[in-house]
Design a protein around this motif. Structure first.
Motif, PDB file in Angstrom:
ATOM      1  N   ILE A  69       4.100   5.584  12.540  1.00 53.18           N
ATOM      2  CA  ILE A  69       4.737   4.381  11.362  1.00 53.18           C
ATOM      3  C   ILE A  69       5.438   3.336  12.060  1.00 53.18           C
ATOM      4  CG2 ILE A  69       6.981   5.251   9.530  1.00 53.18           C
ATOM      5  CD1 ILE A  69       5.451   7.936   9.305  1.00 53.18           C
ATOM      6  N   VAL A  70       6.845   3.794  13.064  1.00 53.96           N
ATOM      7  CA  VAL A  70       7.616   3.396  14.062  1.00 53.96           C
ATOM      8  C   VAL A  70       6.793   1.947  14.529  1.00 53.96           C
ATOM      9  CG1 VAL A  70       9.345   2.796  15.612  1.00 53.96           C
ATOM     10  CG2 VAL A  70       9.320   5.023  14.503  1.00 53.96           C
ATOM     11  N   GLN A  71       5.042   1.987  14.457  1.00 50.51           N
ATOM     12  CA  GLN A  71       4.327   0.980  15.254  1.00 50.51           C
ATOM     13  C   GLN A  71       4.154   0.250  14.676  1.00 50.51           C
ATOM     14  OE1 GLN A  71       1.313   2.531  17.430  1.00 50.51           O
ATOM     15  NE2 GLN A  71       3.178   2.789  19.488  1.00 50.51           N
ATOM     16  N   LEU A  72       3.853   0.987  13.275  1.00 47.92           N
ATOM     17  CA  LEU A  72       3.047  -0.208  12.087  1.00 47.92           C
ATOM     18  C   LEU A  72       4.436  -0.839  11.503  1.00 47.92           C
ATOM     19  CD1 LEU A  72       1.197   2.976  10.015  1.00 47.92           C
ATOM     20  CD2 LEU A  72       0.631   0.512  10.728  1.00 47.92           C
ATOM     21  N   ALA A  73       5.714  -0.081  11.209  1.00 49.22           N
ATOM     22  CA  ALA A  73       6.687  -1.420  11.024  1.00 49.22           C
ATOM     23  C   ALA A  73       7.692  -2.144  11.455  1.00 49.22           C
ATOM     24  CB  ALA A  73       7.651  -0.112  10.277  1.00 49.22           C
ATOM     25  N   MET A  74       7.377  -2.528  12.684  1.00 56.00           N
ATOM     26  CA  MET A  74       8.089  -3.226  13.739  1.00 56.00           C
ATOM     27  C   MET A  74       6.259  -4.230  13.815  1.00 56.00           C
ATOM     28  SD  MET A  74      10.614  -2.119  14.859  1.00 56.00           S
ATOM     29  CE  MET A  74      10.363  -2.629  16.328  1.00 56.00           C
ATOM     30  N   ASN A  75       5.422  -4.230  13.443  1.00 52.31           N
ATOM     31  CA  ASN A  75       4.378  -5.532  13.335  1.00 52.31           C
ATOM     32  C   ASN A  75       4.074  -6.103  11.753  1.00 52.31           C
ATOM     33  OD1 ASN A  75       2.081  -6.420  13.499  1.00 52.31           O
ATOM     34  ND2 ASN A  75       0.134  -5.077  13.975  1.00 52.31           N
ATOM     35  N   GLU A  76       4.865  -7.065  11.604  1.00 52.13           N
ATOM     36  CA  GLU A  76       4.957  -7.976  11.044  1.00 52.13           C
ATOM     37  C   GLU A  76       3.321  -8.009   9.848  1.00 52.13           C
ATOM     38  OE1 GLU A  76       6.878 -11.683  11.087  1.00 52.13           O
ATOM     39  OE2 GLU A  76       8.459 -11.009  12.656  1.00 52.13           O
ATOM     40  N   GLU A  77       2.545  -8.124  10.798  1.00 50.98           N
ATOM     41  CA  GLU A  77       1.027  -7.924  10.205  1.00 50.98           C
ATOM     42  C   GLU A  77       0.578  -6.662   9.218  1.00 50.98           C
ATOM     43  OE1 GLU A  77      -1.758  -8.700  13.517  1.00 50.98           O
ATOM     44  OE2 GLU A  77      -1.054 -10.507  14.663  1.00 50.98           O
ATOM     45  N   THR A  78       1.209  -5.909   9.205  1.00 53.29           N
ATOM     46  CA  THR A  78       0.818  -4.916   8.229  1.00 53.29           C
ATOM     47  C   THR A  78       1.311  -5.000   7.377  1.00 53.29           C
ATOM     48  OG1 THR A  78       2.624  -3.521  10.002  1.00 53.29           O
ATOM     49  CG2 THR A  78       0.802  -3.385  10.269  1.00 53.29           C
ATOM     50  N   TYR A  79       2.895  -6.064   6.961  1.00 52.81           N
ATOM     51  CA  TYR A  79       3.582  -5.965   6.167  1.00 52.81           C
ATOM     52  C   TYR A  79       2.493  -6.018   4.889  1.00 52.81           C
ATOM     53  CZ  TYR A  79       7.846  -6.268   8.818  1.00 52.81           C
ATOM     54  OH  TYR A  79       8.411  -5.461   9.849  1.00 52.81           O
ATOM     55  N   GLY A  80       2.460  -5.716   3.349  1.00 49.45           N
ATOM     56  CA  GLY A  80       2.332  -6.006   2.683  1.00 49.45           C
ATOM     57  C   GLY A  80       0.526  -4.888   2.165  1.00 49.45           C
ATOM     58  N   LYS A  81       0.195  -4.035   3.372  1.00 47.39           N
ATOM     59  CA  LYS A  81      -0.470  -3.332   3.448  1.00 47.39           C
ATOM     60  C   LYS A  81      -0.212  -1.596   3.328  1.00 47.39           C
ATOM     61  CE  LYS A  81      -2.949  -6.586   6.404  1.00 47.39           C
ATOM     62  NZ  LYS A  81      -3.326  -6.630   7.321  1.00 47.39           N
ATOM     63  N   CYS A  82      -1.256  -1.039   3.174  1.00 50.79           N
ATOM     64  CA  CYS A  82      -1.156   0.516   2.724  1.00 50.79           C
ATOM     65  C   CYS A  82      -2.152   1.292   3.498  1.00 50.79           C
ATOM     66  CB  CYS A  82      -1.652   0.608   1.493  1.00 50.79           C
ATOM     67  SG  CYS A  82      -1.830   2.940   1.460  1.00 50.79           S
ATOM     68  N   PHE A  83      -1.400   2.225   4.712  1.00 51.63           N
ATOM     69  CA  PHE A  83      -2.279   2.504   5.634  1.00 51.63           C
ATOM     70  C   PHE A  83      -2.062   4.204   5.382  1.00 51.63           C
ATOM     71  CE2 PHE A  83      -0.743  -0.932   7.612  1.00 51.63           C
ATOM     72  CZ  PHE A  83      -1.049  -1.235   8.593  1.00 51.63           C
ATOM     73  N   ASP A  84      -3.396   5.134   5.816  1.00 52.05           N
ATOM     74  CA  ASP A  84      -3.586   6.251   5.103  1.00 52.05           C
ATOM     75  C   ASP A  84      -3.371   6.844   6.919  1.00 52.05           C
ATOM     76  OD1 ASP A  84      -4.197   6.688   2.619  1.00 52.05           O
ATOM     77  OD2 ASP A  84      -5.536   5.878   2.517  1.00 52.05           O
TER      78      ASP A  84
END
Length: 93
Positions: A69-84
């Motif tokens: 979760i922290v790695q996803l939150a720190m990556n701007e490319e993940t914004y606007g996406k959903c991750f399971d």
């Protein structure tokens, strides 16, 4: 809908859906009152087990989930996406 509205207003949204979490890989600590632990504890107490239930849980250690979760939150490319986040299937019968 609230998230879509917030995103349209400029908020950076990231949706992360974690699976059932298992114990910490370092300390081994786990929530003893979650469903899976209560199920296992009750089977031991009743000297019984679930047979042919065809149930499996996807487990992910809590520390691995937090790290993801922290790695996803720190990556701007993940914004606007959903991750399971799915762990390894773990049958209980």
């Amino acid at each position: 809908q609230l998230l879509y509205r917030a995103a349209r207003l400029g908020a950076e949204i990231l949706v992360v859906r974690p699976p059932t979490m298992s114990s910490d890989t370092i300390s081994g600590y786990s929530n003893v009152n979650d469903f899976l632990n209560l199920l296992l504890k009750s089977q031991i107490k009743m000297n019984a087990c679930v047979n042919n239930a065809n149930i499996s849980f996807r487990l992910l250690p809590v520390d691995a989930c937090a790290k993801a979760i922290v790695q996803l939150a720190m990556n701007e490319e993940t914004y606007g996406k959903c991750f399971d986040l799915f762990g390894k299937p773990c049958p209980i019968s």
